[in-house]
Scaffold this motif. Structure first.
Motif, short mmCIF file in Angstrom:
data_model
loop_
_atom_site.label_atom_id
_atom_site.label_comp_id
_atom_site.label_asym_id
_atom_site.label_seq_id
_atom_site.Cartn_x
_atom_site.Cartn_y
_atom_site.Cartn_z
N ILE A 38 3.19 -2.66 3.34
CA ILE A 38 3.05 -1.32 2.74
C ILE A 38 2.14 -1.40 1.52
CG2 ILE A 38 4.29 0.44 1.41
CD1 ILE A 38 6.63 0.07 3.41
N LYS A 39 2.37 -2.41 0.68
CA LYS A 39 1.55 -2.57 -0.52
C LYS A 39 0.07 -2.74 -0.14
CE LYS A 39 1.35 -5.27 -4.76
NZ LYS A 39 1.90 -6.39 -5.52
N LYS A 42 -1.34 0.58 1.23
CA LYS A 42 -1.57 1.54 0.14
C LYS A 42 -2.85 1.19 -0.61
CE LYS A 42 1.49 3.36 -2.50
NZ LYS A 42 2.57 3.55 -3.48
N LYS A 43 -3.07 -0.11 -0.85
CA LYS A 43 -4.26 -0.56 -1.56
C LYS A 43 -5.52 -0.21 -0.77
CE LYS A 43 -6.16 -4.59 -3.88
NZ LYS A 43 -6.02 -6.02 -4.13
N GLU A 45 -5.74 2.27 1.15
CA GLU A 45 -5.68 3.74 1.26
C GLU A 45 -5.54 4.22 2.70
OE1 GLU A 45 -8.87 5.46 -1.01
OE2 GLU A 45 -8.07 4.68 -2.89
N PHE A 48 -0.06 6.78 2.45
CA PHE A 48 0.24 7.37 1.14
C PHE A 48 1.73 7.65 1.06
CE2 PHE A 48 -0.04 10.93 3.91
CZ PHE A 48 0.69 11.96 3.34
N SER A 49 2.17 8.00 -0.11
CA SER A 49 3.59 8.27 -0.34
C SER A 49 3.76 9.75 -0.70
CB SER A 49 4.10 7.37 -1.46
OG SER A 49 5.48 7.59 -1.66
N TYR A 55 6.76 6.75 3.13
CA TYR A 55 5.35 6.48 3.42
C TYR A 55 4.92 7.17 4.69
CZ TYR A 55 6.33 3.08 -0.12
OH TYR A 55 6.73 2.51 -1.29
N LYS A 58 -2.37 8.52 6.34
CA LYS A 58 -3.29 9.55 5.85
C LYS A 58 -3.96 10.24 6.99
CE LYS A 58 -4.35 8.24 1.22
NZ LYS A 58 -5.31 8.01 0.22
#
Length: 58
Positions: A38-39, A42-43, A45, A48-49, A55, A58
């Motif tokens: 997940i980390k 997210k990095k 992109e 998203f949360s 989560y 996008k």
């Protein structure tokens, strides 16, 4: 398929945002590994949360 791809696929197939624990449950992957994926996502992109600890793609 690696863990990151599996987490992304699980989120993509879900109609609603998921928590890390729910992703771990659905995939059978350890929650710590899901949290790392997940980390990373997210990095990059790719996810998203929409609300805290949930989560979605996008």
């Amino acid at each position: 398929m690696d863990i990151v791809e599996l987490v992304l696929k699980t989120l993509d197939e879900s109609e609603e945002p998921l928590k890390g624990g729910e992703i771990a449950e659905k995939t059978g992957i350890d929650k710590k590994e899901v949290d790392k994926a997940i980390k990373k996502l997210k990095k990059e992109e790719k996810i998203f949360s929409p609300k805290r600890c949930f989560y979605s793609v996008k």
